[in-house]
Design a protein around this motif. Structure first.
Motif, PDB file in Angstrom:
ATOM      1  N   ILE A  69     -23.849 -56.435  12.847  1.00  0.00           N
ATOM      2  CA  ILE A  69     -24.475 -57.741  12.999  1.00  0.00           C
ATOM      3  C   ILE A  69     -25.211 -57.820  14.330  1.00  0.00           C
ATOM      4  O   ILE A  69     -26.293 -58.396  14.425  1.00  0.00           O
ATOM      5  N   GLY A  70     -24.650 -57.207  15.360  1.00  0.00           N
ATOM      6  CA  GLY A  70     -25.307 -57.204  16.663  1.00  0.00           C
ATOM      7  C   GLY A  70     -26.652 -56.519  16.623  1.00  0.00           C
ATOM      8  O   GLY A  70     -27.607 -56.937  17.265  1.00  0.00           O
ATOM      9  N   ASP A  71     -26.759 -55.446  15.870  1.00  0.00           N
ATOM     10  CA  ASP A  71     -28.033 -54.755  15.742  1.00  0.00           C
ATOM     11  C   ASP A  71     -29.055 -55.627  15.033  1.00  0.00           C
ATOM     12  O   ASP A  71     -30.246 -55.584  15.327  1.00  0.00           O
ATOM     13  N   THR A  72     -28.609 -56.403  14.066  1.00  0.00           N
ATOM     14  CA  THR A  72     -29.528 -57.312  13.385  1.00  0.00           C
ATOM     15  C   THR A  72     -30.050 -58.365  14.351  1.00  0.00           C
ATOM     16  O   THR A  72     -31.226 -58.731  14.316  1.00  0.00           O
ATOM     17  N   VAL A  73     -29.184 -58.851  15.243  1.00  0.00           N
ATOM     18  CA  VAL A  73     -29.616 -59.810  16.251  1.00  0.00           C
ATOM     19  C   VAL A  73     -30.630 -59.181  17.182  1.00  0.00           C
ATOM     20  O   VAL A  73     -31.630 -59.799  17.567  1.00  0.00           O
ATOM     21  N   SER A  74     -30.400 -57.905  17.557  1.00  0.00           N
ATOM     22  CA  SER A  74     -31.346 -57.226  18.441  1.00  0.00           C
ATOM     23  C   SER A  74     -32.703 -57.078  17.769  1.00  0.00           C
ATOM     24  O   SER A  74     -33.736 -57.109  18.428  1.00  0.00           O
ATOM     25  N   LEU A  75     -32.707 -56.932  16.466  1.00  0.00           N
ATOM     26  CA  LEU A  75     -33.970 -56.866  15.732  1.00  0.00           C
ATOM     27  C   LEU A  75     -34.702 -58.202  15.834  1.00  0.00           C
ATOM     28  O   LEU A  75     -35.913 -58.252  16.017  1.00  0.00           O
ATOM     29  N   GLN A  76     -33.956 -59.310  15.779  1.00  0.00           N
ATOM     30  CA  GLN A  76     -34.587 -60.613  15.942  1.00  0.00           C
ATOM     31  C   GLN A  76     -35.194 -60.757  17.331  1.00  0.00           C
ATOM     32  O   GLN A  76     -36.310 -61.249  17.498  1.00  0.00           O
ATOM     33  N   MET A  77     -34.468 -60.289  18.355  1.00  0.00           N
ATOM     34  CA  MET A  77     -34.977 -60.371  19.719  1.00  0.00           C
ATOM     35  C   MET A  77     -36.221 -59.515  19.871  1.00  0.00           C
ATOM     36  O   MET A  77     -37.166 -59.876  20.561  1.00  0.00           O
ATOM     37  N   GLU A  78     -36.221 -58.357  19.204  1.00  0.00           N
ATOM     38  CA  GLU A  78     -37.359 -57.457  19.301  1.00  0.00           C
ATOM     39  C   GLU A  78     -38.611 -58.093  18.700  1.00  0.00           C
ATOM     40  O   GLU A  78     -39.707 -58.036  19.262  1.00  0.00           O
TER      41      GLU A  78
ATOM     42  N   LYS B   1     -27.260 -55.508  28.521  1.00  0.00           N
ATOM     43  CA  LYS B   1     -26.830 -55.892  29.865  1.00  0.00           C
ATOM     44  C   LYS B   1     -26.811 -57.411  30.085  1.00  0.00           C
ATOM     45  O   LYS B   1     -26.150 -57.898  30.997  1.00  0.00           O
ATOM     46  N   ALA B   2     -27.533 -58.152  29.270  1.00  0.00           N
ATOM     47  CA  ALA B   2     -27.606 -59.600  29.489  1.00  0.00           C
ATOM     48  C   ALA B   2     -26.271 -60.257  29.174  1.00  0.00           C
ATOM     49  O   ALA B   2     -25.512 -59.769  28.332  1.00  0.00           O
ATOM     50  N   PRO B   3     -25.957 -61.392  29.836  1.00  0.00           N
ATOM     51  CA  PRO B   3     -24.708 -62.119  29.518  1.00  0.00           C
ATOM     52  C   PRO B   3     -24.727 -62.652  28.089  1.00  0.00           C
ATOM     53  O   PRO B   3     -25.792 -62.864  27.499  1.00  0.00           O
ATOM     54  N   PHE B   4     -23.534 -62.871  27.584  1.00  0.00           N
ATOM     55  CA  PHE B   4     -23.425 -63.340  26.203  1.00  0.00           C
ATOM     56  C   PHE B   4     -24.044 -64.721  26.024  1.00  0.00           C
ATOM     57  O   PHE B   4     -24.680 -65.011  25.007  1.00  0.00           O
ATOM     58  N   GLU B   5     -23.873 -65.620  27.004  1.00  0.00           N
ATOM     59  CA  GLU B   5     -24.418 -66.961  26.885  1.00  0.00           C
ATOM     60  C   GLU B   5     -25.945 -66.934  26.789  1.00  0.00           C
ATOM     61  O   GLU B   5     -26.544 -67.696  26.013  1.00  0.00           O
ATOM     62  N   GLU B   6     -26.557 -66.040  27.562  1.00  0.00           N
ATOM     63  CA  GLU B   6     -28.017 -65.951  27.525  1.00  0.00           C
ATOM     64  C   GLU B   6     -28.512 -65.459  26.169  1.00  0.00           C
ATOM     65  O   GLU B   6     -29.486 -65.983  25.612  1.00  0.00           O
TER      66      GLU B   6
END
Length: 816
Positions: free
Chosen positions: A696-705, A754-759
């Protein structure tokens, strides 16, 4: 009057005198045959007296039993048997009632000999076909008594065996007498089956299943070997006869006691006796009913989902044996049901292994033994393969599609299991299902690759080939090899080596068919791209390169035409250039392995093309490597202790395969040298990027990308008109060059790591709200109110806003 008749023999009724005359003064002399013939003739001449003859014989027999005059008891039963065999008149029903009363009297006696005598008489009666129906006869007592005799615990082993055998014969007689008589009590009722079937299984277990959980065998001096064999054969014969007479609606009542018996005596864990029982069942019942047995086994497996792994493994083993027998006869409607249940058991086993408990909460109940769960998983996977191998090709293809639909692939198929399944759970399920798919493909031989590997199957399979997990990638490669290998050439390419003469392998090669050409025209570039990217993986090991070598070699023999051969030559040359440039920073072992793989494969394909100058160039390069850089050949790389240097530099000159040289030597052989001279460059797609993600984290990174590629200046304002180009710019990544794309990707990954979870959470929330607002704008602009019938608005009428489709409330019957 009756007293006078009793004193004066001449005044007694004739039938009584005839009955008295068959008894000798000394019971050891046996039945008086001459007088017995007179009694039989009288019974046939005056059938209305038959019931009185039976009643009088019954009276004498009861008196002799009470007085322990067992010799006369035997004579009376012999007389009853002979009369029963000789008379078939309409009055026989009343005589039979007297006969069954006497048999019951003997079975209730304590003496084993009397019990055996009564059983033998009942068996003779069971073999008689009566001419007249009986409406009031009941056999409940005989079922109970014979079942009790089957469990005899007499102290004398020899007498115990005889009593048990008598009980088995008695049950066989009851079944024969009642199973085809609709007027009798239904012998298939659970109250009867729950007595008959366990009695037979008990004796089958004791005599024929010594290796199962049964008491130790008796010494030969106490029980003869012949008796044991005959008891086992009799039990099995009776069991087969019972099952053979079962109709469609009676199968469940006959099989349920078997399952209960195996459960109560813990016989699933031993497997041997349970398999023996169900082999008898599958071969005895009518073939068109065999799928009902499979259904009951599947239901029983589901019912024992939280039982120990050894019990479930035993049920799976029995199911495997039964399913193989069923598939050889009537397939039935249970094929996909079998695989669905087995895949469900794999999911349960993975959950149990990870949680350590059979309880869903994980804090109580029976603790899980990991090695037993692993054994269960292997048994399930083996069963899937063995059953699939018995199916016809079209059903095997459906099974492959069914399993593929269960494999969790990020971005394509949802995770198999609950929504809360973790990454490790998802990975293990991927591995188990791919192993199952591999077992199915090993027995599958596709005649038409285009229909055997449709897009709905090939797309998720190739996407799995690019996963980060090395085990998943290896399984996918093995599946591709199994599917393409239609002539069993795979064992000849199991080891990567330089083959001096490929003709010694005696390969089976057929001309590429039209369907195969169509398949390669449609899917070849995707196959090349996935092979290319699989070689780039840092986690690839020796088995991966061996699978890639076999895949390339099999494509060359099974699916190659001239155009495909040209592309297959370009592919290893592109891999060689990839290693030399080393833009991805591959380890030294991987670079040496790719060099060795290219050398071994070019050696194979050069001999397949039968172009001497091409073979000569390949052999020259291999000889130069043997002299200067042996670590670029498979003999030094693919060993237990690879002989590779610490760094790989100055690889140039005669140790490299030259594209210009190969193009030149193939120009005169009719190959497309223009295409050959063009370096192969794989086309990277969104599918490749998506397949690299596994959580799921990788899917979120795809959204950020995606979000990072859309600057605020590129956002369309509400005043702008929504066009296709604006939507395309909003969604598609329009990065400039490939270097910029790679650099931006690295920055996004570093930011996400590296970014904080809240960010990260705030960023994703803003992205979601922005996307929702854009969707709302699109819906507002695209959805228009329905026009009025007149086409115009009347005075005072207001234009009402139409309800969007996604807000409409549809009836349940209209929703699919």
């Amino acid at each position: 009057m009756y007293g006078v008749c009793g004193c004066c023999g001449a005044l007694r009724p004739r039938y009584k005198r005839l009955v008295d005359n068959i008894f000798p003064e000394d019971p050891e002399d046996g039945l008086v045959k001459a007088n017995m013939e007179k009694l039989t003739f009288y019974a046939l001449s005056a059938p209305e007296k038959l019931d009185r003859i039976g009643a009088y014989l019954s009276e004498r027999l009861s008196r002799d039993v009470a007085r322990h005059r067992y010799g006369y008891v035997c004579i009376a039963m012999e007389a009853l048997d002979q009369l029963l065999m000789a008379c078939h008149c309409q009055s026989i029903n009343l005589f039979v009632e007297s006969f069954l009363k006497m048999v019951r009297k003997l079975l209730e006696a304590d003496k084993p000999n009397l019990q055996i005598l009564g059983t033998n008489s009942f068996v003779k009666f069971a073999n008689i076909e009566e001419d007249t129906p009986s409406y009031h006869r009941s056999y409940d007592f005989f079922v109970s008594r014979f079942s009790e005799m089957c469990h005899s615990t007499h102290d004398d082993p020899e007498i115990r065996t005889k009593i048990r055998m008598a009980g088995i014969r008695g049950l066989q007689g009851v079944v024969r007498k009642t199973v085809n008589d609709e007027l009798q009590a239904n012998i298939w009722d659970p109250r009867h089956m729950d007595k008959i079937v366990p009695s037979l299984l008990f004796n089958l277990q004791q005599e024929g299943g010594r290796e199962s959980q049964s008491p130790p065998p008796l010494p030969p001096s106490q029980v003869s070997e012949r008796d044991a064999d005959s008891a086992a054969e009799l039990t099995e014969r009776c069991f087969r006869e019972l099952l053979g007479r079962a109709a469609y609606g009676n199968i469940k009542n006959a099989i349920t006691p078997v399952l209960m018996h195996l459960d109560s005596h813990s016989l699933w864990e031993g497997k041997t006796f349970a398999c023996h029982c169900f082999k008898i069942i599958m071969y005895s019942i009518q073939s068109q009913h065999s799928h009902l047995v499979i259904q009951q086994l599947l239901g029983h497996l589901d019912a024992n989902s939280k039982n120990s792994a050894t019990v479930r493994a035993g049920i799976v083993e029995v199911l495997s044996e039964a399913a193989a027998i069923e598939a050889s006869g009537s397939i039935g409607p249970t094929v996909l049901e079998v695989f669905n249940t087995l895949l469900k058991q794999l999911r349960f086993s993975v959950d149990y292994e990870l949680t350590g408990s059979y309880d869903s909460c994980g804090d109580g109940g029976l603790k899980v033994k990991v090695h037993e769960e692993r054994q269960l998983q292997e048994a399930v996977i083996k069963m899937i393969g063995s059953f699939a191998n018995t199916l016809p090709a079209y059903q095997c293809s459906e099974v492959m599609m069914f399993i593929m639909g269960k494999i969790p692939i990020p971005g394509m198929y949802p995770a198999f299991g609950s929504a809360s399944s973790g990454v490790e759970n998802c990975r293990m399920i991927q591995v188990m299902l791919l192993k199952s798919l591999l077992q199915v493909t090993r027995g599958f031989r596709a005649t038409n690759m285009l229909t055997a590997l449709p897009n709905s199957f090939l797309d998720p399979l190739l996407s799995s080939a690019l996963m980060e997990d090395a085990e998943v990638r290896l399984l996918v490669l093995e599946i591709l090899v199994s599917l393409i290998d239609r002539h069993d050439n795979r064992p000849k390419f199991c080891i990567i080596s330089i083959i001096p003469d490929i003709s010694l392998l005696k390969l089976k090669v057929d001309k590429c068919s039209r369907q195969d050409n169509l398949f390669m025209n449609k899917h070849s570039q995707r196959l090349y791209r996935h092979i290319f990217m699989s070689c780039k993986e840092e986690s690839s090991t020796r088995p991966h390169f061996e699978a890639l070598y076999a895949l390339l070699a099999l494509i060359s023999m099974e699916l190659a035409n001239e155009e495909v051969l040209v592309d297959l030559i370009r592919l290893p040359l592109a891999l060689q250039d990839l290693v030399l440039a080393n833009e991805d920073g591959l380890p030294v072992y991987n670079r040496c392995a790719i060099h060795a793989l290219c050398a071994a494969y070019l050696n194979v394909i050069s001999q397949l093309t039968t172009v001497p100058t091409f073979c000569q160039h390949v052999h020259e390069v291999i000889e130069n490597r043997q002299k200067d850089v042996p670590f670029l050949l498979p003999e030094d790389v693919f060993t237990e202790n690879p002989q590779i240097p610490r760094t790989l530099e100055n690889v140039e000159g005669g140790v490299l395969f030259l594209q210009s040289k190969i193009t030149e030597v193939l120009r005169g052989s009719g190959y497309n040298t223009e295409r050959l001279a063009t370096p192969y460059i794989p086309q990277f797609t969104d599918e490749d990027r998506l397949s690299k993600r596994k959580s799921i984290g990788d899917t979120v990174s795809l959204q950020m990308e995606v979000d990072s590629s859309n600057s605020p200046e590129k956002k369309c304002t509400p005043a702008e008109e929504i066009t296709f180009e604006i939507l395309k710019k909003t969604i598609v990544n329009n990065a400039g060059t490939e270097e910029q794309e790679r650099e931006r990707r690295k920055q996004v990954v570093e930011k996400f790591q590296k970014a904080p979870f809240e960010e990260i959470a705030a960023h994703c929330g803003a992205r979601a709200s922005l996307l929702q607002s854009k969707l709302n704008q699109i819906f507002e602009l695209t959805i228009r109110p329905p026009p009025s019938p007149s086409g115009t608005l009347t005075a005072g009428q207001q234009q009402e806003r139409s309800v969007p489709v996604y807000e409409m409330k549809f009836p349940n019957l209209c929703v699919y």
